[in-house]
Design an enzyme around this catalytic site. Structure first.
Site, mmCIF file in Angstrom:
data_model
loop_
_atom_site.group_PDB
_atom_site.id
_atom_site.type_symbol
_atom_site.label_atom_id
_atom_site.label_comp_id
_atom_site.label_asym_id
_atom_site.label_seq_id
_atom_site.Cartn_x
_atom_site.Cartn_y
_atom_site.Cartn_z
ATOM 1 N N SER A 7 0.838 -1.201 0.000
ATOM 2 C CA SER A 7 0.000 0.000 0.000
ATOM 3 C C SER A 7 0.867 1.243 0.000
ATOM 4 C CB SER A 7 -0.896 -0.001 1.237
ATOM 5 O OG SER A 7 -1.445 1.293 1.415
ATOM 6 N N HIS A 32 -1.401 -1.337 -4.120
ATOM 7 C CA HIS A 32 -2.665 -0.935 -3.474
ATOM 8 C C HIS A 32 -2.685 0.577 -3.272
ATOM 9 C CE1 HIS A 32 -6.160 -1.796 -0.848
ATOM 10 N NE2 HIS A 32 -5.691 -0.853 -0.042
ATOM 11 N N ASP A 34 -4.831 3.716 -1.731
ATOM 12 C CA ASP A 34 -5.895 4.074 -0.788
ATOM 13 C C ASP A 34 -6.420 5.464 -1.083
ATOM 14 O OD1 ASP A 34 -6.077 1.818 1.039
ATOM 15 O OD2 ASP A 34 -3.997 2.303 1.550
ATOM 16 N N MET A 36 -8.916 8.284 -0.139
ATOM 17 C CA MET A 36 -9.721 8.715 1.014
ATOM 18 C C MET A 36 -10.280 10.104 0.749
ATOM 19 S SD MET A 36 -7.321 7.475 4.140
ATOM 20 C CE MET A 36 -6.486 5.888 4.113
ATOM 21 N N HIS A 65 -8.549 1.233 -3.824
ATOM 22 C CA HIS A 65 -9.477 1.053 -2.706
ATOM 23 C C HIS A 65 -10.126 2.408 -2.415
ATOM 24 C CE1 HIS A 65 -9.613 0.253 1.969
ATOM 25 N NE2 HIS A 65 -10.811 0.366 1.455
ATOM 26 N N MET A 67 -12.240 4.767 -0.462
ATOM 27 C CA MET A 67 -12.897 5.067 0.817
ATOM 28 C C MET A 67 -13.594 6.409 0.638
ATOM 29 S SD MET A 67 -9.784 3.720 3.215
ATOM 30 C CE MET A 67 -8.667 3.653 1.838
ATOM 31 N N MET A 136 -11.595 -5.366 5.628
ATOM 32 C CA MET A 136 -10.777 -4.478 6.450
ATOM 33 C C MET A 136 -10.530 -5.148 7.802
ATOM 34 S SD MET A 136 -10.174 -1.921 4.552
ATOM 35 C CE MET A 136 -9.196 -1.066 5.794
ATOM 36 N N ASP A 174 -6.817 -6.141 4.609
ATOM 37 C CA ASP A 174 -6.160 -4.827 4.629
ATOM 38 C C ASP A 174 -6.175 -4.244 6.039
ATOM 39 O OD1 ASP A 174 -5.240 -2.290 4.028
ATOM 40 O OD2 ASP A 174 -6.933 -1.739 2.750
HETATM 41 C C1 DX5 Z 1 -6.272 1.913 5.761
HETATM 42 C C2 DX5 Z 1 -5.864 1.506 4.386
HETATM 43 C C3 DX5 Z 1 -4.766 0.528 4.325
HETATM 44 C C4 DX5 Z 1 -3.458 0.965 4.925
HETATM 45 C C5 DX5 Z 1 -2.876 -0.229 5.615
HETATM 46 O O1 DX5 Z 1 -7.454 2.622 5.695
HETATM 47 O O2 DX5 Z 1 -6.967 0.954 3.688
HETATM 48 O O3 DX5 Z 1 -4.559 0.048 2.992
HETATM 49 O O4 DX5 Z 1 -2.537 1.435 3.970
HETATM 50 O O5 DX5 Z 1 -1.773 0.172 6.335
HETATM 51 P P1 DX5 Z 1 -0.985 -0.816 7.310
HETATM 52 O O6 DX5 Z 1 -0.508 -1.949 6.473
HETATM 53 O O7 DX5 Z 1 0.074 0.051 7.829
HETATM 54 O O8 DX5 Z 1 -1.966 -1.261 8.380
HETATM 55 ZN ZN ZN Z 2 -6.577 0.004 1.686
#
Ligand code: DX5
Ligand code: ZN
Length: 219
Positions: A7, A32, A34, A36, A65, A67, A136, A174
């Protein structure tokens, strides 16, 4: 085969291209990403412009992903920018069937994400329609959180549900994935490991990927 999806949330953005290339050369399977929106989760990250830049840095599948509340208006732009998979949060969408249809229509693989507090039963009516389920194992919004162990039961449940469909569905986990939790996750039936802190958060990306892969060898 177990897939490893580093990620970029934990990457050093002053050296993003170098880090992505190192991850690819070290055997990462997906990247990956993220996304947000500062509303659905209390953090703000990347738009399609970053996906477009990543697409030039690597030939690996880009696992986006989202969010994001009601992301339909953004989905075409992410796919056009080069997203391979789009996963959306079932909790953030009013008409999930329509959103999954939109992702398919634009040519990306479809995924549904469930938060730690969301029941696997919400997948019942959609599981036949999708390629990927993202579970998650932390509450979304930040990297570096502690793995929620109760997720392991949900992975087992979802793997059984997925197997009953008769087609192979990727089950991705994740949050808090590292050499200690990865073997438990794989044993429970997941096949894609997202890892931020335990890969890009380490001094040596290549060693970190090797260690994670070794931790699930023969599980
Ligand atoms: C959190 C993200 C994850 C995050 C995971 O909301 O969806 O993908 O990057 O990070 P680690 O591996 O540090 O828990
Ligand atoms: Zn993620």
């Amino acid at each position: 085969m177990i897939k490893i999806a580093p990620s970029i949330l934990a990457a050093d953005f002053t050296r993003l291209e170098t880090q992505i290339r190192e991850a690819e050369a070290s055997g990462a399977d997906w990247i990956h990403v993220d996304v947000m929106d500062g509303q659905y989760v209390p953090n703000l990250t990347f738009g399609p412009i970053i996906v477009r830049a990543l697409r030039k840095m690597t030939s690996l599948p880009l696992d986006v992903h989202l969010m994001v509340f009601e992301p339909d208006h953004l989905i075409p732009a992410f796919i056009e920018a080069g997203a391979t998979n789009i996963t959306v949060h079932i909790e953030a969408i009013r008409h999930i069937h329509r959103t999954i249809g939109l992702i398919k229509q634009h040519g990306a693989n479809t995924g549904i994400t469930l938060n730690p507090g969301t029941s696997a039963s919400l997948l019942d009516s959609m599981i036949h329609e999708i390629d990927l389920i993202l579970l998650m194992s932390v509450n979304p919004g930040f990297g570096g959180q502690t793995f929620i162990h109760r997720t392991l039961e949900k992975i087992k449940t979802v793997r059984e549900m997925a197997d009953k469909t008769g087609k192979y569905i990727d089950i991705e986990v994740d949050g808090g994935v590292d050499v200690n939790t990865a073997p438990l996750i794989v044993k429970a039936g997941a096949n894609v490991l997202v890892a931020g802190t335990s890969i890009f958060g380490q001094d040596d990306i290549s060693v970190a990927i090797d260690k994670l892969r070794q931790s699930v060898q023969g599980v």
